[in-house]
Design a protein around this motif. Structure first.
Motif, PDB file in Angstrom:
ATOM      1  N   VAL A 254      45.669  45.434  34.378  1.00  0.00           N
ATOM      2  CA  VAL A 254      44.885  44.364  33.773  1.00  0.00           C
ATOM      3  C   VAL A 254      43.434  44.849  33.681  1.00  0.00           C
ATOM      4  CG1 VAL A 254      44.284  43.247  35.971  1.00  0.00           C
ATOM      5  CG2 VAL A 254      44.423  41.862  33.880  1.00  0.00           C
ATOM      6  N   GLU A 255      42.672  44.259  32.763  1.00  0.00           N
ATOM      7  CA  GLU A 255      41.278  44.659  32.616  1.00  0.00           C
ATOM      8  C   GLU A 255      40.472  44.288  33.863  1.00  0.00           C
ATOM      9  OE1 GLU A 255      37.506  43.880  29.553  1.00  0.00           O
ATOM     10  OE2 GLU A 255      39.532  43.182  29.038  1.00  0.00           O
ATOM     11  N   CYS A 256      39.601  45.189  34.298  1.00  0.00           N
ATOM     12  CA  CYS A 256      38.765  44.951  35.483  1.00  0.00           C
ATOM     13  C   CYS A 256      37.937  43.676  35.314  1.00  0.00           C
ATOM     14  CB  CYS A 256      37.802  46.120  35.706  1.00  0.00           C
ATOM     15  SG  CYS A 256      38.479  47.471  36.645  1.00  0.00           S
ATOM     16  N   SER A 257      37.881  42.902  36.393  1.00  0.00           N
ATOM     17  CA  SER A 257      37.046  41.704  36.374  1.00  0.00           C
ATOM     18  C   SER A 257      36.698  41.342  37.808  1.00  0.00           C
ATOM     19  CB  SER A 257      37.774  40.531  35.698  1.00  0.00           C
ATOM     20  OG  SER A 257      37.040  39.327  35.886  1.00  0.00           O
ATOM     21  N   GLU A 258      35.441  41.567  38.197  1.00  0.00           N
ATOM     22  CA  GLU A 258      35.004  41.222  39.552  1.00  0.00           C
ATOM     23  C   GLU A 258      35.107  39.714  39.780  1.00  0.00           C
ATOM     24  OE1 GLU A 258      31.132  42.710  40.457  1.00  0.00           O
ATOM     25  OE2 GLU A 258      31.878  44.707  40.955  1.00  0.00           O
ATOM     26  N   TYR A 259      34.825  38.950  38.727  1.00  0.00           N
ATOM     27  CA  TYR A 259      34.896  37.485  38.848  1.00  0.00           C
ATOM     28  C   TYR A 259      36.325  37.038  39.154  1.00  0.00           C
ATOM     29  CZ  TYR A 259      35.284  32.606  37.484  1.00  0.00           C
ATOM     30  OH  TYR A 259      35.572  31.268  37.473  1.00  0.00           O
ATOM     31  N   MET A 260      37.311  37.554  38.387  1.00  0.00           N
ATOM     32  CA  MET A 260      38.705  37.163  38.607  1.00  0.00           C
ATOM     33  C   MET A 260      39.223  37.696  39.943  1.00  0.00           C
ATOM     34  SD  MET A 260      39.707  35.164  36.273  1.00  0.00           S
ATOM     35  CE  MET A 260      41.484  35.173  36.603  1.00  0.00           C
ATOM     36  N   ALA A 261      38.735  38.870  40.344  1.00  0.00           N
ATOM     37  CA  ALA A 261      39.117  39.415  41.648  1.00  0.00           C
ATOM     38  C   ALA A 261      38.654  38.472  42.743  1.00  0.00           C
ATOM     39  CB  ALA A 261      38.522  40.797  41.835  1.00  0.00           C
ATOM     40  N   TYR A 265      40.907  36.401  45.379  1.00  0.00           N
ATOM     41  CA  TYR A 265      40.695  36.670  46.800  1.00  0.00           C
ATOM     42  C   TYR A 265      40.417  35.362  47.546  1.00  0.00           C
ATOM     43  CZ  TYR A 265      40.307  41.822  46.559  1.00  0.00           C
ATOM     44  OH  TYR A 265      40.564  43.165  46.424  1.00  0.00           O
ATOM     45  N   LYS A 266      39.532  34.542  46.948  1.00  0.00           N
ATOM     46  CA  LYS A 266      39.138  33.315  47.635  1.00  0.00           C
ATOM     47  C   LYS A 266      40.302  32.345  47.786  1.00  0.00           C
ATOM     48  CE  LYS A 266      35.411  30.024  48.138  1.00  0.00           C
ATOM     49  NZ  LYS A 266      34.209  29.393  47.553  1.00  0.00           N
ATOM     50  N   ARG A 267      41.129  32.232  46.747  1.00  0.00           N
ATOM     51  CA  ARG A 267      42.283  31.328  46.843  1.00  0.00           C
ATOM     52  C   ARG A 267      43.255  31.829  47.908  1.00  0.00           C
ATOM     53  NH1 ARG A 267      44.371  27.114  48.028  1.00  0.00           N
ATOM     54  NH2 ARG A 267      46.397  26.556  47.148  1.00  0.00           N
ATOM     55  N   ALA A 268      43.486  33.140  47.943  1.00  0.00           N
ATOM     56  CA  ALA A 268      44.372  33.709  48.957  1.00  0.00           C
ATOM     57  C   ALA A 268      43.788  33.516  50.349  1.00  0.00           C
ATOM     58  CB  ALA A 268      44.608  35.190  48.681  1.00  0.00           C
ATOM     59  N   ALA A 269      42.467  33.661  50.454  1.00  0.00           N
ATOM     60  CA  ALA A 269      41.792  33.474  51.745  1.00  0.00           C
ATOM     61  C   ALA A 269      41.922  32.041  52.224  1.00  0.00           C
ATOM     62  CB  ALA A 269      40.319  33.853  51.618  1.00  0.00           C
ATOM     63  N   GLU A 270      41.757  31.107  51.310  1.00  0.00           N
ATOM     64  CA  GLU A 270      41.878  29.681  51.658  1.00  0.00           C
ATOM     65  C   GLU A 270      43.293  29.339  52.114  1.00  0.00           C
ATOM     66  OE1 GLU A 270      38.438  28.074  48.537  1.00  0.00           O
ATOM     67  OE2 GLU A 270      40.566  28.067  47.973  1.00  0.00           O
ATOM     68  N   MET A 271      44.261  30.149  51.688  1.00  0.00           N
ATOM     69  CA  MET A 271      45.655  29.938  52.091  1.00  0.00           C
ATOM     70  C   MET A 271      46.020  30.711  53.349  1.00  0.00           C
ATOM     71  SD  MET A 271      47.338  30.061  48.281  1.00  0.00           S
ATOM     72  CE  MET A 271      49.017  29.766  48.792  1.00  0.00           C
ATOM     73  N   ALA A 276      42.467  38.949  52.512  1.00  0.00           N
ATOM     74  CA  ALA A 276      41.680  38.290  51.464  1.00  0.00           C
ATOM     75  C   ALA A 276      40.401  37.693  52.042  1.00  0.00           C
ATOM     76  CB  ALA A 276      42.514  37.204  50.779  1.00  0.00           C
ATOM     77  N   MET A 277      40.483  37.169  53.260  1.00  0.00           N
ATOM     78  CA  MET A 277      39.291  36.624  53.912  1.00  0.00           C
ATOM     79  C   MET A 277      38.210  37.697  54.045  1.00  0.00           C
ATOM     80  SD  MET A 277      40.844  34.334  57.020  1.00  0.00           S
ATOM     81  CE  MET A 277      41.951  32.952  56.708  1.00  0.00           C
ATOM     82  N   PHE A 278      38.634  38.875  54.458  1.00  0.00           N
ATOM     83  CA  PHE A 278      37.686  39.977  54.609  1.00  0.00           C
ATOM     84  C   PHE A 278      37.088  40.348  53.252  1.00  0.00           C
ATOM     85  CE2 PHE A 278      36.378  44.398  54.951  1.00  0.00           C
ATOM     86  CZ  PHE A 278      35.671  44.380  56.152  1.00  0.00           C
TER      87      PHE A 278
END
Length: 414
Positions: A254-261, A265-271, A276-278
């Protein structure tokens, strides 16, 4: 189905030869919920006497990584195991066998719990007990028992998988890919994981993504890997969300995207995904995909540290050391570096050595500086190797030893 079984033929002929007529029946594997889902079982576990609620609540407490929470987990697991919940006894076996330096380590108890897990049909209990008998660590080696136990697990999972059990198909597939309790056969493993996907197992999306990203049993295909991780993410699987984030960060499929990364990450961290938290903490610290926010970085590092992430311990120390997101405090920084060093982080062991060398946040002690440089060097940290070489060369915290100095200098430059 015969095409799927064909790669297993040799293995099954071997394990069938040692399987007795009274082998325990394997039950369907348990798919663990995400951390945020596990939390909902805590109140239920104390309000009811439901063995499943007790088991999942225990899993939540175990993921908090504190001794108090581990005690709560053991209490709940014992109650669940008393009601013959298959996985509960197995996890107890893991707790009592995992770390020989831990005060809870008791291999006799571990074997007893694994045997209960075997009786209740848990394939993991069979595999883990087999490993104990093979490794022979504080238990008498018994290869015949080990082979029987592995055969029970493999044949039991195979029987469930053939009858359409999606969880068993995934477990069998992953075992074959990784060579867990059975001869490694990545192609056969991939085929079983694919079957699990076809039967609607959400966790199997993650496993398929891993197969395509690593080329396990199938040709590497970054686009397919991303597609499967994305399907898992759409079904709220934290592991898949974390992998989707990695894909966006690295441009894999997929095309690189720091925003989408960052978003994933944040959704996975919240779960509850600790990796992902790190990543979220690091993103806030570096401003990757979001605005730089040292306080948020510190908060997420703390959550990581509470869940056993050693790198987070070190980074909290660095934030105290530099006064980022928190009041600058060299003594507090040393405490966190020391925690990480004790947990086995080689870079942290080097940093603790430097603190003792310079008296930064702790009383100066050249002997301790040498000892920590040595630990870091022996654990592979190049900086610690260089510092250790200097200590030996000039007799800093130890006697001068030019031979040792040259050895560690060579290791540092290797």
């Amino acid at each position: 189905m015969k095409l799927l079984l064909k790669p297993l033929t040799l293995v099954l002929l071997i394990v069938s030869a040692v399987a007795c007529n009274h082998q325990p029946k394997v039950v369907s594997p348990i798919e663990e919920p995400n951390l945020d889902s596990l939390k909902t079982y805590v109140d239920k576990a104390y309000q009811t006497n439901n063995s499943k609620d007790q088991y999942f609540a225990a899993q939540y407490f175990l993921m908090q990584y504190t001794s108090e929470d581990t005690v709560k987990a053991i209490e709940l697991l014992l109650k669940s195991a008393e009601q013959d919940f298959p996985r509960a006894a197995t996890v107890l076996g893991n707790i009592f066998s995992e770390d020989s330096t831990n005060s809870r380590y008791n291999i006799k108890k571990a074997v007893e719990f694994y045997e209960l897990g075997v009786k209740n049909g848990c394939d993991r209990a069979m595999t883990n007990l087999a490993n104990l008998y093979i490794n022979g660590e504080n238990v008498e080696p018994n290869y015949e028992k080990a082979l029987k136990l592995r055969s029970y697990a493999t044949l039991g999972l195979l029987s469930l998988a053939e009858n359409g059990d999606a969880a068993a198909q995934r477990r069998l597939g992953c075992n074959l890919v990784d060579g867990v309790g059975v001869s490694e056969n990545q192609k056969a493993g991939f085929n079983w994981i694919k079957k699990s996907v076809e039967h609607g197992n959400v966790k199997a999306y993650y496993s398929m993504g891993i197969c395509y990203s690593k080329g396990y049993g199938v040709e590497k295909n970054s686009q397919e890997a991303f597609n499967y991780f994305k399907k898992g993410a759409e079904n709220e699987d934290a592991g898949s969300l974390y992998r989707v984030a990695i894909c966006y960060e690295s441009g894999m499929g997929v095309e690189c995207s720091e925003y989408m990364a960052f978003k994933n990450y944040k959704r996975a961290a919240e779960m509850g995904n600790t990796d992902a938290m790190f990543a979220v903490a690091l993103a806030y610290q570096k401003g990757n995909g979001t605005q730089t926010d040292y306080k948020e970085a510190f908060r997420w590092y703390t959550k990581c540290a509470d869940m056993g992430n050693v790198s987070a311990l070190n980074n909290i120390g660095a934030m105290y050391n530099d006064g980022l997101g928190v009041v600058k405090d060299k003594k507090e920084a040393f405490k966190w570096f020391f925690k990480a060093a004790n947990a086995g982080s080689a870079p942290s062991q080097r940093i603790v050595g430097v603190c003792y060398l310079t008296g930064d946040g702790v009383e100066k002690d050249l002997t301790k500086a040498f000892e920590w440089f040595k630990k870091g060097a022996e654990n592979g940290d190049k900086g610690a190797m260089h510092n250790l070489a200097v200590c030996y060369r000039v007799g800093l915290g130890t006697v001068e030893d030019e031979t040792a100095a040259r050895f560690w200098e060579k290791e540092a430059n290797n």
